[in-house]
Design a protein around this motif. Structure first.
Motif, short mmCIF file in Angstrom:
data_model
loop_
_atom_site.label_atom_id
_atom_site.label_comp_id
_atom_site.label_asym_id
_atom_site.label_seq_id
_atom_site.Cartn_x
_atom_site.Cartn_y
_atom_site.Cartn_z
N ARG A 137 0.84 -1.20 0.00
CA ARG A 137 0.00 0.00 0.00
C ARG A 137 0.88 1.25 0.00
O ARG A 137 1.77 1.38 0.81
CB ARG A 137 -0.91 -0.01 1.23
N SER A 138 0.61 2.16 -0.93
CA SER A 138 1.27 3.47 -0.92
C SER A 138 0.22 4.53 -0.71
O SER A 138 -0.87 4.45 -1.27
CB SER A 138 1.96 3.75 -2.25
N VAL A 139 0.58 5.51 0.09
CA VAL A 139 -0.37 6.57 0.40
C VAL A 139 0.09 7.86 -0.26
O VAL A 139 1.27 8.19 -0.22
CB VAL A 139 -0.47 6.75 1.93
N VAL B 88 -2.82 11.13 -12.39
CA VAL B 88 -1.61 10.39 -12.00
C VAL B 88 -1.66 10.14 -10.50
O VAL B 88 -2.26 10.91 -9.75
CB VAL B 88 -0.30 11.16 -12.33
N PHE B 89 -1.04 9.04 -10.09
CA PHE B 89 -0.90 8.78 -8.66
C PHE B 89 0.50 9.18 -8.23
O PHE B 89 1.48 8.85 -8.91
CB PHE B 89 -1.13 7.31 -8.33
N SER B 90 0.60 9.91 -7.11
CA SER B 90 1.92 10.30 -6.60
C SER B 90 1.97 10.17 -5.10
O SER B 90 1.03 10.54 -4.40
CB SER B 90 2.24 11.74 -6.98
N THR B 91 3.09 9.62 -4.62
CA THR B 91 3.31 9.58 -3.17
C THR B 91 3.92 10.89 -2.69
O THR B 91 4.08 11.10 -1.50
CB THR B 91 4.26 8.42 -2.80
N ARG B 92 4.31 11.74 -3.64
CA ARG B 92 4.93 13.01 -3.28
C ARG B 92 4.21 14.20 -3.91
O ARG B 92 4.82 15.01 -4.64
CB ARG B 92 6.40 13.01 -3.71
N TYR C 2 9.71 2.58 -17.91
CA TYR C 2 9.81 2.48 -16.45
C TYR C 2 8.49 2.79 -15.78
O TYR C 2 8.33 2.56 -14.57
CB TYR C 2 10.96 3.33 -15.90
N VAL C 3 7.53 3.28 -16.55
CA VAL C 3 6.19 3.44 -16.00
C VAL C 3 5.36 2.23 -16.43
O VAL C 3 5.35 1.85 -17.60
CB VAL C 3 5.56 4.77 -16.46
N LEU C 4 4.71 1.61 -15.43
CA LEU C 4 3.97 0.37 -15.67
C LEU C 4 2.50 0.66 -15.91
O LEU C 4 1.92 1.54 -15.26
CB LEU C 4 4.11 -0.57 -14.46
N ASP D 217 -0.13 -1.15 -15.28
CA ASP D 217 -1.14 -1.60 -14.32
C ASP D 217 -0.82 -1.19 -12.88
O ASP D 217 -1.26 -1.82 -11.94
CB ASP D 217 -1.36 -3.11 -14.43
N TYR D 218 -0.07 -0.14 -12.71
CA TYR D 218 0.11 0.41 -11.36
C TYR D 218 -0.40 1.83 -11.34
O TYR D 218 -0.22 2.58 -12.32
CB TYR D 218 1.58 0.37 -10.93
N GLY D 219 -1.04 2.22 -10.23
CA GLY D 219 -1.60 3.57 -10.16
C GLY D 219 -2.51 3.79 -11.35
O GLY D 219 -3.43 3.00 -11.58
N GLN E 77 14.67 9.50 -8.50
CA GLN E 77 15.87 9.07 -9.23
C GLN E 77 15.56 8.61 -10.65
O GLN E 77 16.28 8.91 -11.59
CB GLN E 77 16.58 7.96 -8.46
N ARG E 78 14.46 7.87 -10.80
CA ARG E 78 14.13 7.37 -12.15
C ARG E 78 13.84 8.53 -13.08
O ARG E 78 14.29 8.58 -14.23
CB ARG E 78 12.90 6.45 -12.08
N ASP E 79 13.07 9.51 -12.55
CA ASP E 79 12.75 10.69 -13.36
C ASP E 79 14.02 11.49 -13.68
O ASP E 79 14.17 12.04 -14.78
CB ASP E 79 11.76 11.61 -12.62
C1 ANZ Z 1 5.85 12.16 -8.28
C2 ANZ Z 1 7.00 11.85 -7.44
C3 ANZ Z 1 7.98 12.69 -6.94
C4 ANZ Z 1 7.04 10.50 -7.09
C5 ANZ Z 1 8.94 12.17 -6.13
C6 ANZ Z 1 7.99 9.94 -6.30
C7 ANZ Z 1 8.97 10.81 -5.81
P1 ANZ Z 1 5.32 3.57 -4.83
O1 ANZ Z 1 6.01 4.02 -3.59
O2 ANZ Z 1 5.90 2.35 -5.45
O3 ANZ Z 1 3.81 3.51 -4.68
N1 ANZ Z 1 4.50 5.98 -10.09
C8 ANZ Z 1 3.16 6.11 -10.04
N2 ANZ Z 1 2.55 5.28 -10.89
C9 ANZ Z 1 3.55 4.59 -11.50
C10 ANZ Z 1 3.57 3.58 -12.49
N3 ANZ Z 1 2.45 3.13 -13.04
N4 ANZ Z 1 4.76 3.09 -12.88
C11 ANZ Z 1 5.91 3.54 -12.34
N5 ANZ Z 1 5.95 4.50 -11.41
C12 ANZ Z 1 4.79 5.03 -10.99
O4 ANZ Z 1 5.64 4.70 -5.93
C13 ANZ Z 1 4.75 5.73 -6.18
C14 ANZ Z 1 5.50 6.70 -7.07
O5 ANZ Z 1 5.90 5.99 -8.24
C15 ANZ Z 1 4.63 7.83 -7.50
O6 ANZ Z 1 5.00 9.04 -6.84
C16 ANZ Z 1 5.07 8.06 -8.94
O7 ANZ Z 1 6.14 8.96 -8.83
C17 ANZ Z 1 5.56 6.72 -9.38
F1 ANZ Z 1 9.85 12.97 -5.66
O8 ANZ Z 1 5.05 10.98 -8.22
B1 ANZ Z 1 5.82 9.83 -7.72
#
Ligand code: ANZ
Length: 849
Positions: free
Chosen positions: A227-229, A246-250, A331-333, A335-337, A349-351
């Motif tokens: 679970r990610s919030v 988009v889903f973001s943890t940040r 690197y973006v999947l 079926d996630y988020g 880092q990936r970005d």
């Molecule tokens: C912007 C961001 C800024 C993010 C930052 C992270 C750090 P976990 O922890 O695994 O849930 N994300 C969202 N959907 C994704 C997908 N389908 N495939 C790959 N990456 C995806 O990771 C959530 C973070 O992974 C999300 O938060 C998103 O990048 C990315 F400083 O959003 B983040």
């Protein structure tokens, strides 16, 4: 020789047990408290080996222990008898899977009898019996009615060797869990169980299991659910009516987003690319094709060079109106988020790797060099008490610039270049931006899970037929309940060879049926269920295994379930245990059971290794169970295993001494033989030193067994036998009442490890059988010097009190002590305790809902 003949003793007592059936669970009239002890049921796929000997020895120790402790114990055995291994083995031999499976089961039953396992033999079940899988079909239809079973087309895991789909849980490091072949993706329409609807409960309820399940298993389940919030954020797309979420943890870093990335294999990417120039459309198509050949593992490997295609489209950042170029990258999947991300290269880092590879802008919005707390810095002093002034105030933001260093700033810090968020810490900024997005209607708090729905259809023969009908006009309807069980057809005449579609499709008479509503011709679903469906509820079927009217009796479930002690291999840490937890919660929601976790406590035994690797036929390092029953014999094997180390540790079979075990058993047996006093002698007399050893063991063994320190219990038993021998040979002699007392205690405790020898000793000591049913002898407290330990009391997963208790306290006393504690009473504040799980001497866990 010694006169001790383990094989003769073994046969004698197996015969007696067979006749008297002493280990049947008590019925409703039985007023003793109940314990449900269960070993994970075996697959009848190959020969039993020492790994099985280990697991089922531990199960029997626990079952026998609770019987001695005065419990009405349910300890059943059955077979997980559908599935690929049986089917593949049968195909290789040109045999019928049914015949092959049941022949194996017969062999297993014989071996378990020869092992002296104290099962309730009246409750045997096989999941491949129509009487069992009837209720898998019922369960499937129940889930279907509740919208928890559905069909969808999506890219699925495909094993090219077994020619069937696999659940995510059955793919280990990109390979088939069964055969090891590399798994590929294939787009197919399949049946799923909606386990994701239970993600939060599956995660949150793990708290209840803390202290009762191995920490490792709990951690693996937590990670699997993943679970990610964070937040869902909506971005306008130029030239598109609908926004992209988009889903973001940040979400705090939203001002630092400089581009957007979508999964190349998503519908969204295809749609966006369709609006681009011909050249980009072509580049995109090539990219999609190459990504299709990549494994999920590769795609998540952060070390790989970044690749991607600019789609010539733009998203608009909802907080500052900036135009963000949209890219497709692997690197973006999908079926996630939501299959799309806002890319924040300064802080991810990936970005960052991607931005540097394609020369995209990088904007820092968190100053990780700024202090994040208002705390006064601690000033160190030197030997003379003079303050040491910091020489410099740490790195500046310029020193850590990600554009230059290539390292994303992921730590804590203060927000900058972020409008209303400036100056805030990460946590406050996240709360604030979510409030602002919600107010503006462009975002909201959200969670995302790694867990995927459970793909349950299989394109193979040897499983439960899916009880659904496909009508001429494209409806899908359940097989009427009155027609269940829907039996598998005969394998004869069917081509079972794996070829990607179910062999049942070729069973013409079977597959053709009629639409129950219109009577028009229709076809049955040709697929069978994942066998993890079978094992997700079997522990309930043991309660009423012969009931033809229902899957299980809620009344009996109320009496026996959940399982108090579940024992099996760690290979099921996610698969079986997650599915069983899920189905238990569904049955709870259906109002059929009143508990939400199937297995109150769990023990994972270690593996038995030979030559450093797990025993298996293919490796040719198998020590066969059946042969070992004759030489060195069941009791010797059991004792050798129990003595080899802690139950959770792996066992190297080379290091296991069966001669040592045999010598110990002969010595114990000889002690009983040498006793000359009459039965029912007054215990409170005789050699005091020996009596202390006896009573200390009677006091300590329960704790050792409950903590699965079987090896220590055996070692202590060896000590007792040696101490007894000393008194016989050089002390008061074989007539000393302390000798009889010690011999009787030895027989009673030895029953856990070597039941045949123990029964023989009990008979030699002048008693009627069975020692397996004898109540535990209470130790005399005057012979014990007590030590105390600290026990914790949890209420709904939170520690609420600690208690100083005897290290040898039993469950009942510990629970009573905890209930009476003032702090516990206060924390309960009048709420009723609905469930108590007690693991003496250290943990008590109460639930109030
Ligand atoms: C912007 C961001 C800024 C993010 C930052 C992270 C750090 P976990 O922890 O695994 O849930 N994300 C969202 N959907 C994704 C997908 N389908 N495939 C790959 N990456 C995806 O990771 C959530 C973070 O992974 C999300 O938060 C998103 O990048 C990315 F400083 O959003 B983040």
């Amino acid at each position: 020789g010694s006169g001790f003949d383990p094989f003769a003793i073994q046969q004698k007592w197996q015969q007696r047990w067979e006749e008297a059936d002493p280990f049947r669970a008590g019925d409703e009239g039985d007023t003793r408290p109940r314990k449900y002890v269960l070993g994970m049921f075996p697959y009848p796929s190959g020969d039993l080996h020492m790994g099985h000997a280990e697991s089922y020895a531990y199960v029997d120790i626990v079952a026998r222990f609770w019987r001695h402790r005065g419990y009405n114990v349910l300890n059943p055995i059955g077979w997980d008898s559908f599935g690929l291994p049986a089917e593949n083995a049968a195909i290789q031999r040109g045999a019928d899977p049914r015949e092959w499976t049941y022949a194996n089961i017969a062999q297993h039953k014989k071996s378990f009898r020869e092992y002296g396992s104290s099962y309730d033999w009246s409750r045997i079940l096989h999941t491949s019996d129509p009487e069992y899988y009837h209720w898998n079909q019922w369960l499937f239809q129940q889930l279907y009615e509740r919208d928890l079973a559905y069909r969808k087309e999506s890219p699925v895991n495909w094993c090219p060797n077994d020619q069937t789909v696999l659940a995510n849980e059955q793919v280990v490091d990109g390979h088939c869990e069964r055969c090891g072949a590399e798994v590929i993706k294939k787009k197919l329409t399949q049946w799923y169980f909606k386990i994701t609807a239970y993600a939060d409960r599956l995660l949150d309820d793990l708290n209840q299991l803390e202290g009762f399940w191995p920490q490792k298993v709990i951690r693996m389940q937590r990670n699997w659910i993943g679970r990610s919030v964070g937040a869902d954020i909506d971005f306008e797309i130029e030239g598109r009516a609908e926004k992209v979420t988009v889903f973001s943890t940040r979400p705090d870093t939203l001002h630092g987003a400089t581009f957007m990335v979508v999964a190349p294999d998503s519908d969204l990417a295809a749609e966006l690319a369709a609006g681009a120039s011909a050249e980009v459309r072509m580049r995109f198509q090539d990219y999609v094709d190459s990504v299709a050949r990549e494994s999920e593992i590769d795609r998540q490997n952060t070390e790989r060079p970044k690749t991607g295609v600019f789609l010539e489209r733009y998203a608009i950042n909802p907080v500052n109106g900036e135009r963000l170029p949209i890219w497709a990258a692997d690197y973006v999947l999908a079926d996630y988020g939501h299959g799309a991300v806002m890319a924040v290269p300064a802080h991810d880092q990936r970005d960052l790797d991607f931005a540097r590879a394609f020369d995209l802008p990088i904007t820092v919005v968190v100053d990780t060099t700024a202090p994040i707390t208002g705390a006064i810095p601690v000033i160190e002093t030197d030997d003379d008490g003079e303050p040491i002034m910091p020489e410099d105030s740490g790195p500046s933001l310029a020193d850590v610039d990600p554009a230059r260093t290539g390292i994303a700033l992921t730590g804590e810090g203060r927000m900058i270049h972020s409008g209303s968020l400036d100056g805030l810490s990460k946590r406050t900024a996240i709360t604030r931006i979510i409030e602002e997005l919600e107010a503006a209607g462009t975002g909201r708090a959200a969670k995302s899970y790694r867990l995927r729905d459970w793909l349950i259809s299989r394109q193979r023969f040897w499983g439960t037929p899916i009880p659904m009908i496909h009508t001429e006009d494209g409806r899908i309807v359940p097989v009427p309940a009155s027609e269940l069980p829907l039996r598998l057809p005969d394998a004869q005449g069917l081509d079972l060879a794996p070829r990607g579609t179910s062999p049942l499709g070729g069973a013409d008479h079977w597959i053709q049926t009629t639409d129950p509503e219109t009577g028009r011709p229709a076809r049955r679903d040709p697929d069978t269920m994942d066998t993890f469906v079978d094992s997700s509820w079997y522990f309930l079927r043991f309660l009423t295994p012969n009931d033809a009217t229902q899957a299980f009796s809620p009344r009996e479930a109320d009496r026996w379930a959940p399982v108090d002690a579940y024992i099996g291999g760690v290979e099921h840490a996610i698969l079986h245990l997650l599915y069983a937890r899920f189905i238990t919660k569904v049955l709870f929601d259906m109002g059929l059971i009143d508990f939400t976790e199937p297995f109150t406590s769990l023990v994972n035994q270690g593996m038995v290794l030979l030559g450093g690797s797990k025993m298996s036929k293919s490796k040719g390092n198998l020590v066969e169970f059946a042969a070992s029953m004759r030489d060195p014999g069941a009791d010797v094997v059991r004792v050798a295993i129990a003595f080899s180390g802690p139950a959770e540790d792996d066992i190297n079979w080379e290091d296991v001494s069966t001669t040592g075990a045999q010598k110990f058993l002969a010595r114990a047996w000889r002690v009983a033989k040498d006793v000359t006093s009459e039965p029912d002698v007054v215990w409170a007399e005789g050699d005091v030193a020996l009596r202390r050893v006896t009573h200390r063991l009677l006091a300590d063994a329960p704790g050792l067994i409950e903590q699965t320190k079987f090896n220590v219990a055996v070692a202590r038993l060896m000590e007792l036998v040696n101490a007894t021998r000393k008194v016989i040979d050089s002390g008061a002699g074989p007539a000393d009442p302390a000798v009889r007392e010690a011999a009787e205690a030895t027989a009673m405790i030895l029953d856990l490890f070597a039941p045949h020898t123990a029964e023989e000793m009990w008979e030699m000591l002048g008693y009627a059988p069975f020692v397996g049913l004898v109540p535990w002898r209470h130790p005399d407290p005057t012979l014990l010097v007590d030590e105390t330990v600290t026990a914790v009391v949890q209420i709904d997963g939170k520690v609420r009190a600690t208690l100083e208790v005897s290290a040898r306290i039993d469950s009942a006393a510990l629970e009573a002590h905890a209930r009476a504690d003032a702090k516990v009473q206060r924390a309960l504040a009048g709420r009723e305790i609905t469930r108590a799980v007690v693991r003496p001497p250290k943990v008590v866990s109460f639930s109030t809902h």
